[in-house]
Each structure stands twice: as structure tokens, then as C-alpha cells.
Enzyme design. Structure first.
Site, PDB file in Angstrom:
ATOM      1  N   THR A   1       0.830  -1.212   0.000  1.00 24.18           N
ATOM      2  CA  THR A   1       0.000   0.000   0.000  1.00 24.18           C
ATOM      3  C   THR A   1       0.856   1.251   0.000  1.00 24.18           C
ATOM      4  O   THR A   1       0.632   2.170  -0.778  1.00 24.18           O
ATOM      5  CB  THR A   1      -0.877   0.019   1.257  1.00 24.18           C
ATOM      6  OG1 THR A   1      -1.570  -1.214   1.349  1.00 24.18           O
ATOM      7  CG2 THR A   1      -1.862   1.168   1.196  1.00 24.18           C
TER       8      THR A   1
ATOM      9  N   TYR B   1      -4.374   1.095 -13.093  1.00 25.07           N
ATOM     10  CA  TYR B   1      -4.201   0.342 -11.848  1.00 25.07           C
ATOM     11  C   TYR B   1      -3.094  -0.702 -12.040  1.00 25.07           C
ATOM     12  O   TYR B   1      -2.265  -0.918 -11.167  1.00 25.07           O
ATOM     13  CB  TYR B   1      -5.506  -0.348 -11.461  1.00 25.07           C
ATOM     14  CG  TYR B   1      -6.578   0.646 -11.114  1.00 25.07           C
ATOM     15  CD1 TYR B   1      -6.680   1.148  -9.821  1.00 25.07           C
ATOM     16  CD2 TYR B   1      -7.462   1.115 -12.072  1.00 25.07           C
ATOM     17  CE1 TYR B   1      -7.649   2.070  -9.488  1.00 25.07           C
ATOM     18  CE2 TYR B   1      -8.438   2.035 -11.744  1.00 25.07           C
ATOM     19  CZ  TYR B   1      -8.533   2.511 -10.459  1.00 25.07           C
ATOM     20  OH  TYR B   1      -9.480   3.420 -10.140  1.00 25.07           O
TER      21      TYR B   1
ATOM     22  N   ARG C   1      -5.758  -5.442  -8.676  1.00 32.02           N
ATOM     23  CA  ARG C   1      -6.973  -5.444  -7.862  1.00 32.02           C
ATOM     24  C   ARG C   1      -6.707  -4.817  -6.515  1.00 32.02           C
ATOM     25  O   ARG C   1      -7.447  -4.002  -6.008  1.00 32.02           O
ATOM     26  CB  ARG C   1      -7.434  -6.851  -7.650  1.00 32.02           C
ATOM     27  CG  ARG C   1      -8.355  -7.241  -8.681  1.00 32.02           C
ATOM     28  CD  ARG C   1      -9.320  -8.177  -8.034  1.00 32.02           C
ATOM     29  NE  ARG C   1     -10.170  -8.669  -9.018  1.00 32.02           N
ATOM     30  CZ  ARG C   1     -11.232  -9.313  -8.694  1.00 32.02           C
ATOM     31  NH1 ARG C   1     -11.511  -9.522  -7.465  1.00 32.02           N
ATOM     32  NH2 ARG C   1     -11.983  -9.703  -9.590  1.00 32.02           N
TER      33      ARG C   1
ATOM     34  N   CYS D   1      -5.665  10.260  -6.684  1.00 37.44           N
ATOM     35  CA  CYS D   1      -6.280   8.991  -7.071  1.00 37.44           C
ATOM     36  C   CYS D   1      -7.066   9.160  -8.355  1.00 37.44           C
ATOM     37  O   CYS D   1      -7.281   8.214  -9.089  1.00 37.44           O
ATOM     38  CB  CYS D   1      -7.174   8.517  -5.948  1.00 37.44           C
ATOM     39  SG  CYS D   1      -7.797   9.846  -4.944  1.00 37.44           S
TER      40      CYS D   1
END
Length: 126
Positions: A14, A32, A46, A62
Site C-alpha cells: 500500500t 491500476y 486489484r 487517485c
DNA sequence: ATCCTGACGCGCC
DNA sequence: AGGCGCGCCAGGA
């Protein structure tokens, strides 16, 4: 220190993902999958989405992270994402980004810093 | 430690 | 042109 690892910084996945997203320059976007790959896990796209989901903090654009193929993908507010991207100079049509390949950020691209002349052909072509 | 979720990706119908 | 399903991974309960 963590002597583990395959990764130089033992920051968790993360953490690395967030760092990558923060590294995305304005006017460019990243998928992504790309972010995951840059984070060290090309197959963790994912997980990246999940992380973004909880990423509501400033400093992490984001909205610059979109789906593969230039699709905005999911977002709390698709329209908002569209506005944000447009505000950065991107051309978003419907749920897709125009010239996605041209705005797709790459670590190597930033190396040259030269945006390779945007091959953007009349974006206003409707 | 296990199960479930989920802002994905891609192939297939 | 859409919509559906499977595969993938990490994080949270």
C-alpha cells in the site's frame, strides 16, 4: 531493518502504491495495473483498486489512476473524476480518456521529462 | 489463521 | 456495441 525482502524499502505494498500515485505528474494518468507493476506487483491491480478506495487523502491524486485502456473505471463520482482530469489538460469523452496512450505516465517518460510531443491530434475533433 | 470483499484486467459470448 | 465470468492480489473483519 528489515532484512527481508525483495524490496529495497520494506514499505508495505500500500505504501509503495501510494508513493507511485503521488509520483504521477499532472496531465498524465496511470492504470491500476501500471501502478501495481510500479509498486512491484504487476498482478496486484486489484489490490491497487482497493487501496485507492481508501485513499481519500490529499497528495494522492487517485483521480489520475484510471482503468486499463483509458477507461475511468470506478470512482466515488465519475463526473468528478472527469472534471478533475479535464482540469489537468486531459480530454475525457464519456467514460474514456482521449489520447490515453499519450497521457499514460511511465517512469521512463519522466526520465526524459520530455513529453514526447503530444501526438495529440485535434482533440476537439469531437 | 481463514474467509470475503473489491475504484481491476482480459477473454469470451 | 454491450455484458458476463474467471483469475489475480492485498487488506480487513
Amino acid at each position: 531493518m528489515p532484512a527481508r525482502a525483495p524490496t529495497a524499502t520494506d514499505a508495505t505494498f500500500t505504501q509503495r502504491v501510494l508513493a507511485v500515485v503521488r509520483s504521477i505528474p499532472i496531465g498524465q494518468v496511470c492504470t491500476y495495473g501500471d501502478v501495481a507493476a510500479l509498486a512491484g506487483h504487476p498482478r496486484a491491480h486489484r489490490a491497487v483498486g482497493n487501496i485507492m478506495r481508501g485513499c481519500r487523502e490529499p497528495g494522492v491524486p487517485c483521480h489520475r489512476v484510471i482503468g486499463a485502456g483509458g477507461v475511468l473505471g470506478g470512482y466515488s463520482a465519475p463526473s468528478l473524476k472527469r472534471e478533475l482530469l479535464r482540469a489537468e489538460g486531459l480530454v475525457v469523452v464519456g467514460q474514456r480518456v482521449r489520447g490515453f496512450s499519450s497521457v499514460r505516465w511511465s517512469p521512463e517518460r519522466s526520465r526524459s521529462s520530455r513529453s514526447r510531443r503530444s501526438t495529440v491530434r485535434s482533440t476537439s475533433k469531437k
